[in-house]
Design a protein around this motif. Structure first.
Motif, PDB file in Angstrom:
ATOM      1  N   MET A   1      79.871 -31.593  35.306  1.00 47.01           N
ATOM      2  CA  MET A   1      78.619 -32.275  34.944  1.00 47.01           C
ATOM      3  C   MET A   1      77.448 -31.590  35.653  1.00 47.01           C
ATOM      4  O   MET A   1      77.461 -31.376  36.855  1.00 47.01           O
ATOM      5  CB  MET A   1      78.680 -33.746  35.361  1.00 47.01           C
ATOM      6  N   ASP A   3      73.791 -30.901  37.342  1.00 48.18           N
ATOM      7  CA  ASP A   3      73.053 -31.732  38.296  1.00 48.18           C
ATOM      8  C   ASP A   3      72.070 -32.658  37.582  1.00 48.18           C
ATOM      9  O   ASP A   3      71.925 -33.826  37.916  1.00 48.18           O
ATOM     10  CB  ASP A   3      72.310 -30.844  39.290  1.00 48.18           C
ATOM     11  N   LYS A   6      73.863 -35.582  36.208  1.00 48.59           N
ATOM     12  CA  LYS A   6      74.224 -36.542  37.245  1.00 48.59           C
ATOM     13  C   LYS A   6      73.027 -37.416  37.591  1.00 48.59           C
ATOM     14  O   LYS A   6      73.155 -38.622  37.759  1.00 48.59           O
ATOM     15  CB  LYS A   6      74.705 -35.812  38.501  1.00 48.59           C
ATOM     16  N   ASP A  62      86.866 -38.346  49.540  1.00 52.02           N
ATOM     17  CA  ASP A  62      87.766 -38.287  48.398  1.00 52.02           C
ATOM     18  C   ASP A  62      87.469 -39.409  47.403  1.00 52.02           C
ATOM     19  O   ASP A  62      87.238 -40.554  47.793  1.00 52.02           O
ATOM     20  CB  ASP A  62      89.224 -38.407  48.851  1.00 52.02           C
ATOM     21  N   GLY A  65      87.540 -38.761  39.823  1.00 50.30           N
ATOM     22  CA  GLY A  65      86.454 -38.453  38.904  1.00 50.30           C
ATOM     23  C   GLY A  65      86.159 -39.572  37.928  1.00 50.30           C
ATOM     24  O   GLY A  65      85.037 -39.675  37.421  1.00 50.30           O
ATOM     25  N   HIS A  68      82.930 -42.035  38.333  1.00 47.50           N
ATOM     26  CA  HIS A  68      81.535 -41.757  37.961  1.00 47.50           C
ATOM     27  C   HIS A  68      81.011 -42.788  36.973  1.00 47.50           C
ATOM     28  O   HIS A  68      81.755 -43.226  36.102  1.00 47.50           O
ATOM     29  CB  HIS A  68      81.417 -40.364  37.338  1.00 47.50           C
ATOM     30  N   ALA A  90      77.352 -33.940  48.119  1.00 47.82           N
ATOM     31  CA  ALA A  90      76.981 -33.373  46.823  1.00 47.82           C
ATOM     32  C   ALA A  90      78.028 -32.358  46.372  1.00 47.82           C
ATOM     33  O   ALA A  90      78.382 -32.293  45.196  1.00 47.82           O
ATOM     34  CB  ALA A  90      75.605 -32.727  46.910  1.00 47.82           C
ATOM     35  N   GLY A  91      78.535 -31.592  47.337  1.00 45.82           N
ATOM     36  CA  GLY A  91      79.574 -30.629  47.014  1.00 45.82           C
ATOM     37  C   GLY A  91      80.860 -31.278  46.548  1.00 45.82           C
ATOM     38  O   GLY A  91      81.611 -30.710  45.748  1.00 45.82           O
ATOM     39  N   ALA A  92      81.124 -32.492  47.040  1.00 51.19           N
ATOM     40  CA  ALA A  92      82.326 -33.222  46.638  1.00 51.19           C
ATOM     41  C   ALA A  92      82.180 -33.824  45.245  1.00 51.19           C
ATOM     42  O   ALA A  92      83.169 -34.276  44.660  1.00 51.19           O
ATOM     43  CB  ALA A  92      82.631 -34.326  47.648  1.00 51.19           C
ATOM     44  N   GLY A  93      80.942 -33.867  44.727  1.00 54.61           N
ATOM     45  CA  GLY A  93      80.736 -34.331  43.367  1.00 54.61           C
ATOM     46  C   GLY A  93      80.001 -35.637  43.205  1.00 54.61           C
ATOM     47  O   GLY A  93      79.862 -36.130  42.080  1.00 54.61           O
ATOM     48  N   TYR A  94      79.511 -36.221  44.291  1.00 52.07           N
ATOM     49  CA  TYR A  94      78.763 -37.470  44.161  1.00 52.07           C
ATOM     50  C   TYR A  94      77.442 -37.230  43.449  1.00 52.07           C
ATOM     51  O   TYR A  94      76.782 -36.215  43.658  1.00 52.07           O
ATOM     52  CB  TYR A  94      78.524 -38.102  45.537  1.00 52.07           C
ATOM     53  N   GLY A  95      77.036 -38.203  42.632  1.00 49.83           N
ATOM     54  CA  GLY A  95      75.813 -38.063  41.845  1.00 49.83           C
ATOM     55  C   GLY A  95      74.562 -38.530  42.554  1.00 49.83           C
ATOM     56  O   GLY A  95      73.463 -38.403  42.017  1.00 49.83           O
TER      57      GLY A  95
END
Length: 337
Positions: A1, A3, A6, A62, A65, A68, A90-95
């Motif tokens: 996804m 940025d 997100k 952790d 996915g 989200h 942010a690198g872990a994928g949090y929006g």
């Protein structure tokens, strides 16, 4: 996804969010809540920046996915450390990365972060500016209306203005004071009176900011009323945890305008079964998941049997998803009676 996607996702999702709650909104809780609502914004428990940066506890980031749209809440007061922690998140994928300026616990106070930061708006602004510079996702703030002997009507607009000047455009405001001297964290969730009028006043004074109200919201009807009155979002805490289906099953329709059928507690239980099996296969324990499921059937026939079976059996050695199925059968039987 991407940025930008997100950012769009969490911005829209923040119309209704489930509050970050220590010891409650862990990854298993969030996965359950996501089975009930596809659109509400979910938050992690507060994760301290020192734990991530100095302690190397990146496992705290952790998540699945499927959670989200999901946001990370950080605690801390050192700008450089928070920037590094935000980068990890942010690198872990949090929006989204949210800064906690509301928690009143003694442990948080001793670390000079949480609600005590209401007394240091310039430091909060510096922390937020550092995080904004470090990550491509939105940086937001969850705060109180004041602490101790502060006068909320005087200090809150100044706090918001200073932090907004650093680039923050979204605030979640817990509409209570935090009395750090004399009340326990639990008492701070109930005793200081709610001042929703002040939150509405902040929206009038800062029309360009996205403001969500938090504190004491116990129904979708109440949430809908805040949105209809002009607030941008509503954050629900304990009600969403203790009666998750009652609050979240109709959220996508009532708050977000979805045309699909409302979810059900039963469908959420069924969706949790493969997730539970995977957790157990990885060495996890059943009660780590089921403790968040106890309120799924609150107020319905069979709710007591559901809670009893899970509470008494989930901690036993060898307990598996068959216990969840058996407890669900009790609910089904009670409903048919």
């Amino acid at each position: 996804m991407a940025d930008k996607d997100k950012k769009y996702n969490v911005l829209n999702a923040s119309r209704l969010s489930v509050a970050p709650m220590m010891d409650w909104t862990d990854r298993h809780c969030r996965y359950l809540h996501r089975q009930l609502s596809r659109r509400a914004l979910l938050y992690t428990e507060m994760v301290t920046a020192p734990a991530l940066v100095r302690g190397g506890a990146v496992h705290l980031l952790d998540f699945d996915g499927a959670e989200h749209p999901v946001a990370l809440q950080l605690g801390g007061s050192d700008p450089a450390e928070l920037a590094q922690a935000a980068r990890l998140g942010a690198g872990a994928g949090y929006g989204e990365v949210n800064l906690n300026v509301g928690c009143p616990s003694d442990r948080v106070q001793s670390g000079t972060f949480g609600a005590v930061l209401m007394k240091s708006p310039d430091l909060v602004a510096e922390c937020c500016a550092a995080m904004i510079a470090a990550v491509p996702v939105p940086v937001t703030v969850k705060c109180r209306i004041g602490v101790d002997d502060q006068v909320p009507g005087d200090i809150l607009p100044d706090f918001i203005a200073r932090v907004a000047a650093a680039g923050v455009t979204r605030f979640s405001i817990h509409a209570r004071m935090a009395w750090l001297d004399g009340l326990s964290p639990k008492e701070n969730r109930d005793i200081p009176p709610l001042d929703y009028a002040l939150v509405h006043r902040m929206k009038a004074e800062f029309p360009g900011l996205h403001l969500s109200v938090n504190g004491g919201v116990a129904s979708l009807e109440q949430a809908r009323g805040f949105l209809d009155a002009g607030l941008d979002g509503v954050m629900i805490g304990r009600a969403a945890y203790h009666q998750p289906a009652e609050i979240l099953s109709a959220v996508d329709r009532v708050i977000f305008g979805a045309t699909s059928p409302d979810t059900t507690a039963e469908s959420a239980v069924q969706a949790m079964l493969p997730y539970t099996e995977a957790h157990l296969a990885g060495g996890g324990r059943l009660n780590q998941i089921t403790r968040h499921m106890l309120g799924l059937f609150a107020g319905r026939p069979g709710a007591r049997a559901w809670r009893r079976m899970l509470s008494e059996g989930a901690h036993r050695p060898g307990a598996g998803s068959d216990l969840i199925e058996a407890a669900l059968a009790e609910v089904t039987t009670a409903r048919a009676a």
